[in-house]
Design an enzyme around this catalytic site. Structure first.
Site, PDB file in Angstrom:
ATOM      1  CB  SER A 147     -15.991 -36.667   4.711  1.00 17.43           C
ATOM      2  OG  SER A 147     -16.696 -36.033   5.768  1.00 17.43           O
ATOM      3  N   GLY A 184      -8.652 -27.034  14.360  1.00 18.88           N
ATOM      4  CA  GLY A 184      -9.683 -26.608  13.410  1.00 18.88           C
ATOM      5  C   GLY A 184     -11.062 -26.661  14.049  1.00 18.88           C
ATOM      6  CG  HIS A 447     -31.791  -0.125  21.129  1.00 13.95           C
ATOM      7  ND1 HIS A 447     -30.420  -0.221  21.253  1.00 13.95           N
ATOM      8  CD2 HIS A 447     -32.261   0.324  22.322  1.00 13.95           C
ATOM      9  CE1 HIS A 447     -30.077   0.169  22.489  1.00 13.95           C
ATOM     10  NE2 HIS A 447     -31.175   0.507  23.146  1.00 13.95           N
TER      11      HIS A 447
HETATM   12  P1  FAD Z   1     -22.677 -37.347   5.348  1.00 19.55           P
HETATM   13  O1  FAD Z   1     -23.457 -36.568   6.320  1.00 19.55           O
HETATM   14  O2  FAD Z   1     -21.347 -37.859   5.793  1.00 19.55           O
HETATM   15  O3  FAD Z   1     -23.608 -38.573   4.909  1.00 19.55           O
HETATM   16  C1  FAD Z   1     -23.127 -39.560   4.081  1.00 19.55           C
HETATM   17  C2  FAD Z   1     -23.907 -40.834   4.372  1.00 19.55           C
HETATM   18  O4  FAD Z   1     -23.594 -41.770   3.351  1.00 19.55           O
HETATM   19  C3  FAD Z   1     -23.575 -41.498   5.678  1.00 19.55           C
HETATM   20  O5  FAD Z   1     -24.733 -41.678   6.467  1.00 19.55           O
HETATM   21  C4  FAD Z   1     -22.968 -42.838   5.279  1.00 19.55           C
HETATM   22  O6  FAD Z   1     -23.367 -43.874   6.152  1.00 19.55           O
HETATM   23  C5  FAD Z   1     -23.557 -43.044   3.916  1.00 19.55           C
HETATM   24  N1  FAD Z   1     -22.766 -43.917   3.037  1.00 19.55           N
HETATM   25  C6  FAD Z   1     -21.459 -43.815   2.717  1.00 19.55           C
HETATM   26  N2  FAD Z   1     -21.102 -44.769   1.842  1.00 19.55           N
HETATM   27  C7  FAD Z   1     -22.221 -45.504   1.611  1.00 19.55           C
HETATM   28  C8  FAD Z   1     -22.495 -46.621   0.814  1.00 19.55           C
HETATM   29  N3  FAD Z   1     -21.580 -47.198   0.032  1.00 19.55           N
HETATM   30  N4  FAD Z   1     -23.748 -47.126   0.829  1.00 19.55           N
HETATM   31  C9  FAD Z   1     -24.713 -46.579   1.593  1.00 19.55           C
HETATM   32  N5  FAD Z   1     -24.501 -45.510   2.366  1.00 19.55           N
HETATM   33  C10 FAD Z   1     -23.278 -44.976   2.382  1.00 19.55           C
HETATM   34  N6  FAD Z   1     -21.181 -29.070   9.402  1.00 19.55           N
HETATM   35  C11 FAD Z   1     -21.905 -27.944   9.585  1.00 19.55           C
HETATM   36  O7  FAD Z   1     -22.333 -27.321   8.608  1.00 19.55           O
HETATM   37  N7  FAD Z   1     -22.185 -27.487  10.842  1.00 19.55           N
HETATM   38  C12 FAD Z   1     -21.738 -28.112  11.952  1.00 19.55           C
HETATM   39  O8  FAD Z   1     -22.003 -27.667  13.075  1.00 19.55           O
HETATM   40  C13 FAD Z   1     -20.971 -29.295  11.793  1.00 19.55           C
HETATM   41  N8  FAD Z   1     -20.503 -29.973  12.867  1.00 19.55           N
HETATM   42  C14 FAD Z   1     -19.802 -31.130  12.670  1.00 19.55           C
HETATM   43  C15 FAD Z   1     -19.313 -31.794  13.800  1.00 19.55           C
HETATM   44  C16 FAD Z   1     -18.593 -32.965  13.642  1.00 19.55           C
HETATM   45  C17 FAD Z   1     -18.095 -33.685  14.860  1.00 19.55           C
HETATM   46  C18 FAD Z   1     -18.367 -33.489  12.342  1.00 19.55           C
HETATM   47  C19 FAD Z   1     -17.618 -34.765  12.153  1.00 19.55           C
HETATM   48  C20 FAD Z   1     -18.824 -32.823  11.228  1.00 19.55           C
HETATM   49  C21 FAD Z   1     -19.545 -31.633  11.380  1.00 19.55           C
HETATM   50  N9  FAD Z   1     -20.013 -30.926  10.282  1.00 19.55           N
HETATM   51  C22 FAD Z   1     -20.716 -29.758  10.470  1.00 19.55           C
HETATM   52  C23 FAD Z   1     -19.785 -31.389   8.899  1.00 19.55           C
HETATM   53  C24 FAD Z   1     -21.053 -32.084   8.370  1.00 19.55           C
HETATM   54  O9  FAD Z   1     -21.395 -33.143   9.233  1.00 19.55           O
HETATM   55  C25 FAD Z   1     -20.791 -32.601   6.961  1.00 19.55           C
HETATM   56  O10 FAD Z   1     -20.320 -31.541   6.153  1.00 19.55           O
HETATM   57  C26 FAD Z   1     -22.065 -33.163   6.373  1.00 19.55           C
HETATM   58  O11 FAD Z   1     -22.589 -34.203   7.159  1.00 19.55           O
HETATM   59  C27 FAD Z   1     -21.816 -33.652   4.941  1.00 19.55           C
HETATM   60  O12 FAD Z   1     -23.011 -34.147   4.428  1.00 19.55           O
HETATM   61  P2  FAD Z   1     -23.041 -35.280   3.309  1.00 19.55           P
HETATM   62  O13 FAD Z   1     -24.480 -35.519   3.034  1.00 19.55           O
HETATM   63  O14 FAD Z   1     -22.150 -34.905   2.203  1.00 19.55           O
HETATM   64  O15 FAD Z   1     -22.389 -36.564   3.986  1.00 19.55           O
HETATM   65  P1  NAI Z   2     -10.166 -28.709   9.918  1.00 19.85           P
HETATM   66  O1  NAI Z   2      -9.700 -28.698   8.526  1.00 19.85           O
HETATM   67  O2  NAI Z   2     -11.188 -27.742  10.359  1.00 19.85           O
HETATM   68  O3  NAI Z   2      -8.917 -28.513  10.881  1.00 19.85           O
HETATM   69  C1  NAI Z   2      -7.816 -29.374  10.870  1.00 19.85           C
HETATM   70  C2  NAI Z   2      -6.671 -28.672  11.564  1.00 19.85           C
HETATM   71  O4  NAI Z   2      -5.662 -29.632  11.774  1.00 19.85           O
HETATM   72  C3  NAI Z   2      -6.057 -27.536  10.741  1.00 19.85           C
HETATM   73  O5  NAI Z   2      -5.875 -26.422  11.573  1.00 19.85           O
HETATM   74  C4  NAI Z   2      -4.738 -28.132  10.273  1.00 19.85           C
HETATM   75  O6  NAI Z   2      -3.728 -27.156  10.097  1.00 19.85           O
HETATM   76  C5  NAI Z   2      -4.406 -29.067  11.409  1.00 19.85           C
HETATM   77  N1  NAI Z   2      -3.538 -30.192  11.074  1.00 19.85           N
HETATM   78  C6  NAI Z   2      -3.518 -30.909   9.917  1.00 19.85           C
HETATM   79  N2  NAI Z   2      -2.588 -31.901  10.007  1.00 19.85           N
HETATM   80  C7  NAI Z   2      -2.048 -31.803  11.250  1.00 19.85           C
HETATM   81  C8  NAI Z   2      -1.061 -32.547  11.951  1.00 19.85           C
HETATM   82  N3  NAI Z   2      -0.462 -33.604  11.393  1.00 19.85           N
HETATM   83  N4  NAI Z   2      -0.740 -32.164  13.209  1.00 19.85           N
HETATM   84  C9  NAI Z   2      -1.359 -31.092  13.787  1.00 19.85           C
HETATM   85  N5  NAI Z   2      -2.286 -30.359  13.173  1.00 19.85           N
HETATM   86  C10 NAI Z   2      -2.647 -30.715  11.934  1.00 19.85           C
HETATM   87  O7  NAI Z   2     -10.622 -30.225  10.188  1.00 19.85           O
HETATM   88  P2  NAI Z   2     -11.448 -30.874  11.372  1.00 19.85           P
HETATM   89  O8  NAI Z   2     -11.413 -30.023  12.580  1.00 19.85           O
HETATM   90  O9  NAI Z   2     -10.982 -32.276  11.441  1.00 19.85           O
HETATM   91  O10 NAI Z   2     -12.919 -30.860  10.813  1.00 19.85           O
HETATM   92  C11 NAI Z   2     -13.218 -31.422   9.541  1.00 19.85           C
HETATM   93  C12 NAI Z   2     -14.279 -30.637   8.869  1.00 19.85           C
HETATM   94  O11 NAI Z   2     -15.549 -30.890   9.453  1.00 19.85           O
HETATM   95  C13 NAI Z   2     -14.116 -29.127   8.997  1.00 19.85           C
HETATM   96  O12 NAI Z   2     -13.203 -28.624   8.080  1.00 19.85           O
HETATM   97  C14 NAI Z   2     -15.495 -28.647   8.741  1.00 19.85           C
HETATM   98  O13 NAI Z   2     -15.687 -28.567   7.349  1.00 19.85           O
HETATM   99  C15 NAI Z   2     -16.362 -29.742   9.324  1.00 19.85           C
HETATM  100  N6  NAI Z   2     -16.863 -29.334  10.641  1.00 19.85           N
HETATM  101  C16 NAI Z   2     -17.655 -28.223  10.708  1.00 19.85           C
HETATM  102  C17 NAI Z   2     -18.122 -27.766  11.915  1.00 19.85           C
HETATM  103  C18 NAI Z   2     -18.953 -26.530  11.919  1.00 19.85           C
HETATM  104  O14 NAI Z   2     -19.423 -26.125  10.861  1.00 19.85           O
HETATM  105  N7  NAI Z   2     -19.153 -25.901  13.062  1.00 19.85           N
HETATM  106  C19 NAI Z   2     -17.799 -28.436  13.163  1.00 19.85           C
HETATM  107  C20 NAI Z   2     -16.962 -29.601  12.977  1.00 19.85           C
HETATM  108  C21 NAI Z   2     -16.534 -30.016  11.746  1.00 19.85           C
END
Ligand code: FAD
Ligand code: NAI
Length: 468
Positions: A147, A184, A447
């Site tokens: 994503s 979020g 504990h």
């Molecule tokens: P991705 O990890 O997005 O991997 C997809 C890969 O596909 C990418 O490397 C991309 O380069 C590649 N790709 C895309 N299109 C192509 C193409 N056409 N050809 C070749 N390669 C391609 N989730 C948690 O569970 N815990 C967390 O603490 C957490 N923290 C997060 C913090 C941040 C800042 C963000 C942004 C996300 C976080 N997430 C967390 C969410 C987590 O990163 C994603 O849910 C997870 O990476 C999804 O895995 P995926 O394998 O589906 O995709």
């Molecule tokens: P999110 O879905 O967690 O939160 C987005 C927030 O933005 C919501 O509260 C929503 O109501 C609000 N929002 C939406 N449109 C808006 C607008 N126009 N103005 C103001 N507020 C608005 O999405 P976020 O934080 O971008 O993260 C994306 C995803 O990445 C998460 O949903 C999660 O699945 C994953 N992620 C997971 C982490 C973890 O597991 N610890 C850490 C970071 C990301």
């Protein structure tokens, strides 16, 4: 033939690389293609890992700056070397991405760098700069492309003043004022990092509460705790316009339902309003792969898309956008391809926000149970009455257990505490095995541990806590 495979996995994030390894274990000849030059996808490169590295480093800085004198630890001056903090984060990321490289090699998965385009259900073209395109022939294709950040209309990302989470993980100086749009997961984790490092942080959230999917009672308590840490919240507020200059960003904000607008100035604005599936240039429209209105690839119970032989998992399909969910998807998908019975229970995917304290949840919220008309009993226990929490002086938070009123089966658990993401896992296992609150209550807990609060909350479901 070198370019012929049983399975080509597109994307080497936690969904793709884990699926590739499991498929290789099952005897398939596998290629894993990623456009990035380092493995691990969003999670390892610009997501879970760098954010947790900075959460940990910023917590150490905040503790050293403010929180140690009451323990008799007196530090005369604490200085932030942001460059060094970022370098440490980068080295942690690099170690882990190299670890994935080792794992792919160990399992005989062919790693190919380049952008993949699906030409047909049996052909994937890999395009990489400065090299000839390569055509891979394959029996099956697994899309795991993940994503990307959703932009706000009228506010273009430049990754300097208007940043996604990727830019927010790379800022070269601490902003005086950071506005976070979206209360979020990303907004609250990144907001915490920069607040601890000295920024004034304002979270602008469209809805009337932060992390809207969270149990409401837990969400309210969580917001109160973050407010006490200095984070400002503007709920039911939307950003209507933004103007970027060399000195900062000027945002127009107004009540979500409309009304008088006002101005909010900041140095940096982080837009974290959710993430959208990344399927650009993959060739899926041409192949006729069905997607929903938001662009998520639609799959059946076997992870197969509307085109036979092409499968999809992780962030690019509907469901929680979490690394561990993507991994579970990946394993189940390839086990099914290999004739086994892969399965994921989407009701039992834990969610953790790694702020301090952490917030962890699994299963149903109270609001969901009410909406579903399921009668429930509730037991909660505060960490202020947990001896370990007292011993380490971290008493904020609680455990809340929701159990079926008739059968006592645990339906949901919600925890705010230090390390809640670890504490919750006994409940994840318990719920996976269909445990009752009584099962947890009768389990001997060591504990003094934070997990004793879980046992007490389970006892509270039946009105018989000991320590309160
Ligand atoms: P991705 O990890 O997005 O991997 C997809 C890969 O596909 C990418 O490397 C991309 O380069 C590649 N790709 C895309 N299109 C192509 C193409 N056409 N050809 C070749 N390669 C391609 N989730 C948690 O569970 N815990 C967390 O603490 C957490 N923290 C997060 C913090 C941040 C800042 C963000 C942004 C996300 C976080 N997430 C967390 C969410 C987590 O990163 C994603 O849910 C997870 O990476 C999804 O895995 P995926 O394998 O589906 O995709
Ligand atoms: P999110 O879905 O967690 O939160 C987005 C927030 O933005 C919501 O509260 C929503 O109501 C609000 N929002 C939406 N449109 C808006 C607008 N126009 N103005 C103001 N507020 C608005 O999405 P976020 O934080 O971008 O993260 C994306 C995803 O990445 C998460 O949903 C999660 O699945 C994953 N992620 C997971 C982490 C973890 O597991 N610890 C850490 C970071 C990301």
């Amino acid at each position: 033939m070198p370019n012929e495979f049983d399975l080509v996995v597109i994307g080497a994030g936690p969904g793709g690389y884990v699926a590739a390894i499991r498929a290789a274990q099952l005897g398939l000849k596998v290629a894993c293609v990623d456009r990035r030059t380092s493995l691990g996808g969003t999670c390892l490169n610009v997501g879970c890992i760098p954010s947790k590295a900075l959460l940990s480093a910023s917590k150490k800085f905040a503790d050293a700056s403010n929180n140690l004198s009451e323990y008799g630890i007196e530090i005369s001056s604490v200085n932030l070397n942001l460059k060094k903090m970022m370098a440490k984060k980068d080295s942690i990321v690099s170690e882990l991405t190299k670890g994935v490289e080792f794992l792919l090699k160990k399992n005989n998965v062919t790693w190919i760098t380049g952008k993949a385009k699906i030409k047909s259900p049996s052909e994937v073209e890999v395009i990489s700069k400065g090299a000839k395109n390569v055509l891979l022939k394959t029996s099956k294709i697994l899309i795991a492309t993940g994503s990307e950040s959703t932009p706000l209309p009228n506010l273009k990302f430049d990754e300097k003043r208007v940043v996604t989470s990727t830019g927010a993980l790379e800022l070269s100086e601490v902003p005086k004022h950071l506005v976070v749009v979206g209360g979020g997961y990303i907004g609250l984790e990144m907001g915490s990092i920069w607040a601890r490092l000295g920024a004034k942080v304002t979270v602008v959230e469209f809805l009337d509460r932060i992390v809207p999917q969270m149990d409401v009672e837990i969400g309210r308590k969580f917001q109160r705790i973050l407010k006490m840490q200095g984070i400002d919240f503007k709920l039911q507020t939307k950003v209507t316009q933004g103007e970027v200059s060399s000195s900062g960003v000027s945002l127009n904000i107004e009540p979500a339902g409309g009304g008088t607008s006002s101005n909010l100035k900041c140095d940096v604005v982080l837009v974290a309003i959710g993430r959208a599936p990344f399927i650009e240039d993959l060739g899926i429209e041409k192949l006729g792969i069905n997607c929903d209105k938001k662009g998520f690839i639609l799959i059946d119970g076997d992870f197969e898309t509307s085109v036979p032989g092409i499968f999809a998992i992780g962030d690019c399909v509907p469901g929680p956008m979490l690394a561990h969910k993507a991994e579970e998807d990946g394993i189940a998908a390839v086990e099914i391809m290999a004739g086994q019975t892969g399965h994921v229970d989407y009701n039992l995917v834990p969610g953790v926000i790694y702020t301090h304290p952490e917030v962890a949840s699994i299963g149903r919220t109270e609001e969901e149970l009410k909406e579903l008309g399921i009668p429930y009993s509730k037991g909660s226990f505060p960490f202020s009455a947990n001896s370990r929490a007292k011993a380490v002086n971290e008493t904020e938070g609680l455990v809340k257990i929701l159990a079926d009123a008739k059968t006592d089966k645990v339906l949901g658990v919600h925890i705010i505490s230090p390390d809640a993401g670890t504490v919750i896992h006994e409940c994840v296992t318990a719920m996976t095995y269909g445990a009752s609150a009584e099962d947890i209550a009768r389990t001997c807990h060591a504990h003094p541990t934070l997990n004793e609060a879980v046992k007490e909350a389970a006892l509270a479901v039946d009105g018989r806590t000991i320590h309160i």
